[in-house]
Design a protein around this motif. Structure first.
Motif, PDB file in Angstrom:
ATOM      1  N   ALA A   8       0.817  -1.215   0.000  1.00 36.53           N
ATOM      2  CA  ALA A   8       0.000   0.000   0.000  1.00 36.53           C
ATOM      3  C   ALA A   8       0.852   1.267   0.000  1.00 36.53           C
ATOM      4  O   ALA A   8       0.541   2.230  -0.709  1.00 36.53           O
ATOM      5  CB  ALA A   8      -0.939  -0.013   1.206  1.00 36.53           C
ATOM      6  N   PHE A   9       1.937   1.274   0.789  1.00 40.21           N
ATOM      7  CA  PHE A   9       2.740   2.507   0.861  1.00 40.21           C
ATOM      8  C   PHE A   9       3.426   2.798  -0.458  1.00 40.21           C
ATOM      9  O   PHE A   9       3.558   3.966  -0.860  1.00 40.21           O
ATOM     10  CB  PHE A   9       3.766   2.395   2.004  1.00 40.21           C
TER      11      PHE A   9
ATOM     12  N   LEU B 227      -4.905   8.939   9.766  1.00 41.65           N
ATOM     13  CA  LEU B 227      -3.981  10.043  10.032  1.00 41.65           C
ATOM     14  C   LEU B 227      -3.982  10.391  11.517  1.00 41.65           C
ATOM     15  O   LEU B 227      -2.921  10.660  12.104  1.00 41.65           O
ATOM     16  CB  LEU B 227      -4.373  11.257   9.195  1.00 41.65           C
ATOM     17  N   LEU B 228      -5.165  10.382  12.138  1.00 49.23           N
ATOM     18  CA  LEU B 228      -5.257  10.660  13.572  1.00 49.23           C
ATOM     19  C   LEU B 228      -4.484   9.617  14.371  1.00 49.23           C
ATOM     20  O   LEU B 228      -3.763   9.953  15.323  1.00 49.23           O
ATOM     21  CB  LEU B 228      -6.723  10.669  14.005  1.00 49.23           C
TER      22      LEU B 228
ATOM     23  N   PHE C 115      -1.986   4.197   5.586  1.00 43.32           N
ATOM     24  CA  PHE C 115      -0.885   4.681   4.749  1.00 43.32           C
ATOM     25  C   PHE C 115      -1.349   5.791   3.816  1.00 43.32           C
ATOM     26  O   PHE C 115      -0.690   6.827   3.672  1.00 43.32           O
ATOM     27  CB  PHE C 115      -0.295   3.531   3.924  1.00 43.32           C
ATOM     28  N   LEU C 116      -2.491   5.570   3.172  1.00 42.19           N
ATOM     29  CA  LEU C 116      -2.982   6.558   2.212  1.00 42.19           C
ATOM     30  C   LEU C 116      -3.346   7.870   2.889  1.00 42.19           C
ATOM     31  O   LEU C 116      -3.074   8.949   2.354  1.00 42.19           O
ATOM     32  CB  LEU C 116      -4.198   5.988   1.470  1.00 42.19           C
ATOM     33  N   GLU C 117      -3.968   7.807   4.051  1.00 39.56           N
ATOM     34  CA  GLU C 117      -4.319   9.035   4.750  1.00 39.56           C
ATOM     35  C   GLU C 117      -3.068   9.797   5.178  1.00 39.56           C
ATOM     36  O   GLU C 117      -3.072  11.032   5.191  1.00 39.56           O
ATOM     37  CB  GLU C 117      -5.178   8.706   5.968  1.00 39.56           C
ATOM     38  N   SER C 118      -2.007   9.073   5.518  1.00 40.11           N
ATOM     39  CA  SER C 118      -0.762   9.739   5.889  1.00 40.11           C
ATOM     40  C   SER C 118      -0.105  10.389   4.683  1.00 40.11           C
ATOM     41  O   SER C 118       0.378  11.523   4.755  1.00 40.11           O
ATOM     42  CB  SER C 118       0.202   8.718   6.523  1.00 40.11           C
TER      43      SER C 118
ATOM     44  N   PHE D  17      -8.896   5.339  -5.624  1.00 42.69           N
ATOM     45  CA  PHE D  17      -8.461   4.436  -6.696  1.00 42.69           C
ATOM     46  C   PHE D  17      -7.209   3.664  -6.286  1.00 42.69           C
ATOM     47  O   PHE D  17      -7.116   2.447  -6.520  1.00 42.69           O
ATOM     48  CB  PHE D  17      -8.198   5.233  -7.976  1.00 42.69           C
ATOM     49  N   LEU D  18      -6.250   4.338  -5.674  1.00 38.02           N
ATOM     50  CA  LEU D  18      -5.032   3.667  -5.238  1.00 38.02           C
ATOM     51  C   LEU D  18      -5.333   2.625  -4.157  1.00 38.02           C
ATOM     52  O   LEU D  18      -4.711   1.563  -4.120  1.00 38.02           O
ATOM     53  CB  LEU D  18      -4.021   4.695  -4.722  1.00 38.02           C
ATOM     54  N   LEU D  19      -6.285   2.937  -3.282  1.00 37.01           N
ATOM     55  CA  LEU D  19      -6.683   1.974  -2.254  1.00 37.01           C
ATOM     56  C   LEU D  19      -7.339   0.750  -2.873  1.00 37.01           C
ATOM     57  O   LEU D  19      -7.215  -0.367  -2.347  1.00 37.01           O
ATOM     58  CB  LEU D  19      -7.644   2.638  -1.270  1.00 37.01           C
TER      59      LEU D  19
END
Length: 319
Positions: free
Chosen positions: A147-148, A273-274, A261-264, A191-193
């Motif tokens: 994912a990253f 992210l939280l 990962f995506l939220e970061s 889309f990436l997720l």
């Protein structure tokens, strides 16, 4: 069915308690002292002041006493206050982040389901063709990509190089809210997720559909003159969906990890992210609350998946 649901809810509650114990113990075993998160490095405290602060926070009690004190308060909805946001209750802070995360994960999983099932059907119907080979190669790449890595490469190519989508955030700062602005920020991370999950669903759908297409009732439908389109959609696809439904339910937990990962990477203001920020700042109350809510959501989705079995295949009876 009601007994089954009640039993699964009871098992889910026990799993949540086990999860809370695991996270609570792991946080206490982390390097450093839990009291460090409450201390301002610029204003060191004396030993007496540290002891008084430790006693006020209950950190001088044995670990089981600390846990059951936290659990008693959590059951009543009191998860305490954020360490890094002084005076801010944890529960409202976490709950306000659920919406963005559900939006991102829901859109990503919806794309994964649609793309994966459609690609699986096409790949099975056109078995051993150039289309089948191309889709199989694409699915192998999607499954193999962490994912990253997918998030970083997608951000670099689609946002930095091609400038097709914003590079981060949920809305444009300072701009009035609009659905089009939200969608422009949402489409790339969603889309990436979906890539890895769509690839996995495609593989399962292809394999399951190929097996179903060899069944006697499919040959009978063709012999009766049913159009091939309806043979695939009505007779074969529905019966091939059961392992796919199982897969979708079981990958929700994996999707949570990908969303973090995506939220970061995209600075998406969700629970991922939280949670990352809470871990970096050792905000223990936020970590505990966010982890339990994520765990509860995963358990609820798995329960809904089990109930969906009967709707997809009436031959299945829950017990």
């Amino acid at each position: 069915m009601l007994n089954y649901i009640a039993r699964r809810i009871g098992i889910g509650l026990l799993m949540l308690v086990a999860l809370s114990v695991l996270v609570f113990v792991l946080l206490r075993l982390a390097p450093g002292d839990a009291i460090d998160a409450y201390i301002n490095p610029a204003a060191p405290l004396s030993m007496d002041e540290l002891a008084a602060l430790r006693a006020r926070l209950g950190l001088d009690q044995p670990l089981p006493v600390q846990y059951f004190g936290w659990l008693r308060a959590a059951i009543s909805g009191d998860f305490g206050f954020s360490i890094q946001r002084a005076g801010v209750p944890v529960l409202p802070l976490v709950l306000e982040r659920i919406g963005p995360t559900v939006l991102l994960m829901g859109t990503g999983m919806l794309l994964a389901i649609v793309l994966g099932i459609a690609a699986g059907i096409v790949s099975a119907v056109r078995r051993n063709s150039a289309t089948d080979v191309a889709l199989s190669v694409a699915s192998s790449i999607g499954i193999s990509s962490p994912a990253f890595l997918t998030a970083l490469l997608g951000l670099y190519f689609f946002s930095v190089q091609l400038r097709w989508a914003p590079s981060g955030g949920m809305l444009t700062p300072g701009a009035p809210f609009s659905v089009s602005d939200l969608l422009s920020h949402l489409i790339l991370p969603a889309f990436l997720l979906s890539i890895g999950h769509a690839a996995l669903i495609m593989r399962y759908m292809r394999s399951s559909l190929l097996e179903v297409l060899n069944q006697d009732y499919v040959r009978t439908a063709r012999a009766k003159g049913v159009r091939e389109f309806w043979v695939i959609i009505k007779h074969a696809t529905r019966n091939a969906l059961l392992p796919v439904v199982t897969l979708i339910g079981s990958t929700i937990g994996i999707a949570v990890g990908g969303a973090i990962f995506l939220e970061s990477v995209f600075n998406w203001p969700g629970m991922g992210l939280l949670l990352v920020n809470a871990v970096n700042t050792r905000d223990y109350p936020v970590i505990m609350c966010a982890t339990l809510i994520v765990g509860a959501c995963v358990i609820a989705v798995n329960l809904l998946t089990d109930i969906t079995y009967a709707a997809v295949d009436p031959r299945i009876q829950v017990a």
